[in-house]
Design an enzyme around this catalytic site. Structure first.
Site, PDB file in Angstrom:
ATOM      1  N   LYS A  10      22.890   2.441   6.162  1.00  0.00           N
ATOM      2  CA  LYS A  10      22.632   2.615   4.734  1.00  0.00           C
ATOM      3  C   LYS A  10      22.894   4.060   4.343  1.00  0.00           C
ATOM      4  O   LYS A  10      22.578   4.987   5.100  1.00  0.00           O
ATOM      5  CB  LYS A  10      21.182   2.218   4.431  1.00  0.00           C
ATOM      6  CG  LYS A  10      20.862   2.129   2.939  1.00  0.00           C
ATOM      7  CD  LYS A  10      19.421   1.663   2.723  1.00  0.00           C
ATOM      8  CE  LYS A  10      19.057   1.570   1.251  1.00  0.00           C
ATOM      9  NZ  LYS A  10      17.685   1.091   1.054  1.00  0.00           N
ATOM     10  N   SER A  14      17.168  -2.585  -2.265  1.00  0.00           N
ATOM     11  CA  SER A  14      18.263  -1.646  -2.400  1.00  0.00           C
ATOM     12  C   SER A  14      19.234  -1.641  -1.234  1.00  0.00           C
ATOM     13  O   SER A  14      20.353  -1.159  -1.370  1.00  0.00           O
ATOM     14  CB  SER A  14      17.703  -0.237  -2.572  1.00  0.00           C
ATOM     15  OG  SER A  14      17.046   0.170  -1.383  1.00  0.00           O
ATOM     16  N   SER A  26      13.018  -3.160   0.109  1.00  0.00           N
ATOM     17  CA  SER A  26      14.467  -2.924   0.104  1.00  0.00           C
ATOM     18  C   SER A  26      15.215  -3.383   1.337  1.00  0.00           C
ATOM     19  O   SER A  26      16.445  -3.401   1.340  1.00  0.00           O
ATOM     20  CB  SER A  26      14.748  -1.437  -0.131  1.00  0.00           C
ATOM     21  OG  SER A  26      14.603  -1.142  -1.499  1.00  0.00           O
TER      22      SER A  26
END
Lengths: 493, 482
Positions: free
Chosen positions: A83, A158, A182
């Protein structure tokens, strides 16, 4: 050799390692297969913000040259998507924000160091809502990621990039981060596995802070076993993070055997099956609970009375911390700078141009609730609610070993469907936020499909009870015998 | 003219003498280093980096709080103080708020002949900021650079209650504070180099019953400038009040060159620092046994030592004050006394010759080559009249620079002992015999002629005689010759 990726559909790390050990493929060939897959599908999915093709190839060649030890390091030769809010030395780390559009991390996050030590190959950085604020990846300054099961829909967020990359088999492993859901919510939307560890189980050093008291790096994979392997690699104490618990890394030795699992007790929090949840999701989770009962597990109803306030309190505490954590993006040292004739003007112009709408909203919210005169009524009260939420879980988990709930009250929604209504968007995390506030671990696994869209099931456990959580997840994965996702994507023209 | 009542509170920051910074492994020895050479992701606020507390910084802060007689709180919490400035790379400073290291202390010191007590409101620990550079280093015109070498160095902040009532008291408080932090090894307290910084809150009121409007004075870079700035600011406020005006609550900067305080504009609005507990750092429990351990390491503090010197060695308050201000001087003095228990004599040598030499060489006693043993040896020889005071001073100077025992230096410089008055009498007689004209002049009443004769004896002894002794010998000879 040409590799048919379809054969990797059900692969676990141990299967890749078997191929590598037998010399049927090289690390480089394995990497090339995934790079090719990325090349063919990521134009539509846009799971990656940047690729590390050159670095990954050099690393793969080096791994091929190094004589692999008898026992492979746990992630030897395995590509991992990271990420984009996790620092990777020499690679862009943008956090999905224009304000860090040109930021190259000067160091590796502790989790990245651990990945590298375990033999993994960082294949690229995955898309995300700006600074991890969002539930759809639509808040990325560099455009949204799409759900591989339906390109018109969001992959969740996210960590939407990581989840989508896994679902479409662009990578077999990925790292996400979970502040209020997330990791789990996008895992659910994309039909993959994602763990939010106990707060303090994984080092945050190098994870760009959104809300420090909530942020955790989480392992994501296409199956529970790989998720466990990745968690074993990244967990454990770290002298660089004061909030990291002084415990050794997780070990699969701590996972109860199947026969022990059958004797354990499942809690069903009634607040998580309320009217706001999509009926098909409730139905499917209840089917799974029936299956567990049939397999001998006792299921008891429990209550988490402060579930409603948890969301509200989260939107006080998390933005408050964020308003301070994001103060460093001022155009002085790194990232975007918009010049101004005074210092004040430079700050204003930089931050106005650099941050997106949702980030600004939360900075303002957080600044407000920390302001003198409001602190007691907002931030302090939010922290008090947080204590109540934690106590809810403590009490509930005295009556059972783990809780089983839906991950999300809804199916993946359409792009743009909720962008105009922040509160609707916030509701997507209603079942993941309370456990994040409590700091307890939770996993999202796929438990079925409705109209071709995946449904996620959440297992929550007490602090440092990842072993039990994984135990039930493995058991369910086996009982449900669902195949790992391989949504068929239209080839690029 | 109406009487005015002056109230001053001081906030002093001292850099703590830790080897590494407060939250990272970077070194703290930043003086003279090229900009941004003592930095890392943590002290530069690079995204993703996290602070880890340097326990030595906390220990020194507790030690400071104990020296200032504070209660040590059972739990210290680090708060974020949020504000934007280019020297603050995280956009907040890690400081302390409602759970500082220590509270409710006091310090006592002598000022204008009496002992004064100032209450200490709090002692807390925080990180230093970087430093803006406005010129040099190849900076383009109209631009500034930031040097982060200093950023993250631990500071202890010592805040008084408004118990100070004159610039003199403020100065004497600062002298004591500096002395104390140096005694306990917490800080080198060097105000000129910025390792000790002082801000003042000053108010003036026509009534002793209520406080006037508080003005914060900043940017004072020496003890002298604190004294001058306070003096100026008090007079300014008095003038404003006498002219029927109102003192505005504001921050003012001391302009050393102009000798005045200037309003720091653009700070009219009270800043809201939005303090909240730093979620990256856990609260630290302070165990009573740890506090006891730290307390055991506290040396005798300057005031206690001063008072002991006064009673034990019968020194005056001022003598004892000077000798105890620096721990090394006081230690040196007592080391001398252990070998030669004549406090009065040693004190005189310390206060005059030793301090003079240190001042001239601009060094600390630890940096000089002199040892208590060699000083005592020298004093003893003078005491026994084996050498003159003048010669002794020459030898002392040499001791500061190159060290060594008295006899070695004398041998090196070709100085011999004047062992007896007999020898000196002989030389005095010789001088009288060789200079009949001067003798005649003196006898006819010309005092100056005696000085000439003394000079002659000194010349003949190559300065090794004591002029006072020579004078009395000459007078004796001259009167006997009459």
């Amino acid at each position: 050799m040409a590799i048919d990726l379809f054969q990797f559909r059900e692969f676990r790390i141990r299967d890749y390692h078997a191929l590598l050990r037998r010399g049927e493929i090289s690390v480089e060939e394995l990497l090339e297969a995934f790079l090719q897959r990325i090349g063919s599908v990521d134009g539509q999915i846009r799971a990656f913000l940047s690729l590390n093709e050159e670095g990954a190839r050099i690393r793969a060649q080096k791994l091929d040259r190094d004589i692999p030890p008898d026992e492979f390091p746990p992630l030897w030769g395995i590509p991992v998507g990271v990420k984009d809010n996790i620092c990777t030395e020499g690679l862009p780390t943008t956090c999905g924000s224009r304000i860090l559009y040109n930021f190259i991390a000067p160091y590796d996050a502790t989790v990245v160091e651990k990945l590298k030590r375990a033999g993994a190959i960082i294949v690229g950085k995955t898309n995300m809502d700006e600074f991890a604020m969002g539930s759809s990846t639509e808040n990325s300054a560099f455009g949204p990621t799409r759900n591989p099961f339906d390109l018109r829909r969001v992959p969740g967020g996210s960590s939407g990039g990581s989840a989508a990359a896994l679902a479409s088999l662009e990578t077999p492993l990925a790292l996400g981060s979970d502040t209020g859901g997330s990791v789990r919510q996008p895992a659910s939307f994309c039909g993959v596995v994602g763990l939010r560890p106990t707060y303090g189980r994984v080092s945050r050093y190098g994870l760009v802070s959104f809300a420090s008291s909530l942020d955790q790096v989480g392992p994501m994979a296409r199956n529970v076993e790989d998720c466990i392997t990745l968690f074993e690699v990244i967990s454990g104490s770290d002298g660089k993070d004061s909030t990291c618990a002084p415990y050794p890394p997780f070990s699969r030795q701590d996972i109860p055997k199947e026969e022990e699992i059958r004797k354990m007790k499942v809690g069903i929090p009634r607040e998580y099956f309320s009217s706001g949840v999509d009926e098909a999701i409730v139905r499917r989770i209840e089917e799974v609970l029936d299956l567990l009962r049939r397999e001998g597990l006792e299921c008891v109803e429990v209550s988490l009375p402060h579930t409603d306030c948890a969301l509200e309190a989260y939107y006080i505490v998390a933005p408050a911390e964020a308003s301070s954590n994001l103060a460093r993006y001022d155009g002085v040292l790194y990232g975007l700078r918009e010049e101004g004739s005074t210092l004040q003007e430079m700050y204003c112009r930089t931050r106005t141009a650099g941050f997106g709408k949702e980030v600004k909203r939360r900075i303002i919210l957080g600044t407000y609730s920390l302001s003198s005169g409001y602190y007691d009524d907002y931030y302090l009260k939010g922290m008090k609610v947080r204590t109540l939420v934690r106590k809810d879980f403590e009490e509930a988990l005295q009556k059972c070993h783990f809780l089983v709930t839906p991950v999300s009250p809804c199916f993946p929604f359409f792009l743009g469907e909720r962008t105009q209504s922040p509160y609707e968007m916030y509701l997507a995390d209603v079942f993941t936020i309370p456990s994040a506030m409590a700091g307890i671990p939770g996993i999202s696994i796929n438990c079925g499909y409705e109209n071709g869209l995946p449904i996620g099931l959440q297992i929550l456990g007490g602090p440092f009870r990842e072993g039990w959580v994984f135990g039930l997840a493995l058991f369910l994965e086996k009982m449900l015998s669902l195949s790992s996702p391989f949504p068929l994507l239209p080839e690029r023209s | 003219m109406a009487d005015f009542y002056v109230t001053i509170g001081l906030e002093v920051h001292c850099q703590l003498l830790t080897r590494t910074k407060m939250f990272c492994q970077c070194g703290t020895d930043y003086i003279g280093k090229a900009p941004n050479t003592l930095v890392c992701p943590v002290c530069m606020g690079i995204p993703g980096s996290l602070p880890v507390l340097n326990e030595k910084a906390l220990e020194l802060a507790i030690k400071t709080a104990l020296a200032f007689r504070c209660e040590i709180l059972p739990q210290v919490v680090f708060h974020r103080k949020n504000y934007f400035y280019p020297d603050l790379p995280k956009g907040y400073q890690i400081s302390q708020y409602n759970f500082p290291v220590g509270v409710n202390g006091f310090v006592e010191f002598f000022t204008q002949g009496t002992k004064k007590r100032v209450r200490i409101k709090r002692v807390h620990v925080e990180e230093d900021a970087g430093k803006l550079i406005h010129e040099g280093l190849g900076l383009p015109p109209n631009s500034s650079g930031v040097d982060f070498n200093r950023c993250g160095i631990p500071l202890v902040e010592i805040v008084t209650e408004p118990d100070i009532h004159s610039p003199e008291e403020a100065r004497d408080y600062l002298v004591m504070l500096r002395s104390m932090v140096r005694y306990i090894g917490a800080s080198d307290g060097n105000m000129e180099e910025g390792s000790l910084r002082c801000d003042a809150n000053v108010s003036v009121s026509p009534s002793p019953l209520e406080l006037g409007t508080k003005v914060e004075v900043k940017n004072m870079n020496s003890f002298r400038s604190v004294f001058r700035a306070l003096h100026y600011e008090i007079e300014r406020q008095k003038r404003v009040l006498l002219e029927g005006g109102m003192v505005i609550q504001e921050t003012r900067h001391w302009d050393e060159r102009e000798g005045m305080t200037v309003s720091a504009r653009g700070k009219e609005e009270a800043e809201d620092y939005r303090y909240f507990p730093d979620p990256d750092l856990l609260p630290v429990a302070i165990k009573p046994e740890d506090v006891e351990e730290i307390e055991k390491t506290l040396p005798e503090l300057p005031l206690e030592r001063r008072e002991r010197f006064m009673t034990e060695y019968e020194l005056t308050e001022s003598e004892a004050g000077i000798l105890t201000q620096e721990k090394d001087i006081a230690d040196f003095f007592e080391a001398c006394l252990r070998e030669f228990r004549k406090p009065r004599l040693v004190c005189n040598w310390m206060l005059t010759e030793v301090l003079k030499n240190l001042n001239e060489l601009n060094i600390d006693i630890m940096q000089s080559k002199i040892t208590p043993g060699s000083l005592v040896e020298l004093i003893k020889m003078v005491d026994k009249k084996e050498i003159s005071g003048t010669i002794a001073k020459d030898i002392l100077e040499e001791m500061f620079v190159s060290g060594g025992k008295v006899k070695e230096i004398m041998a090196r410089k070709g100085i011999s002992f004047i062992t007896s008055e007999k020898e000196l009498e002989r030389i005095a007689r010789e001088a009288i015999e060789k200079n009949p004209q001067s003798v005649a002049d003196y006898l006819s009443g010309k005092e100056k002629a005696l000085h000439f004769l003394i000079g002659q004896v000194m010349k003949m002894t190559r300065g090794q005689a004591d002029p006072e002794t020579v004078k009395s010998l000459l007078l004796k000879e001259l009167s006997s010759g009459e």
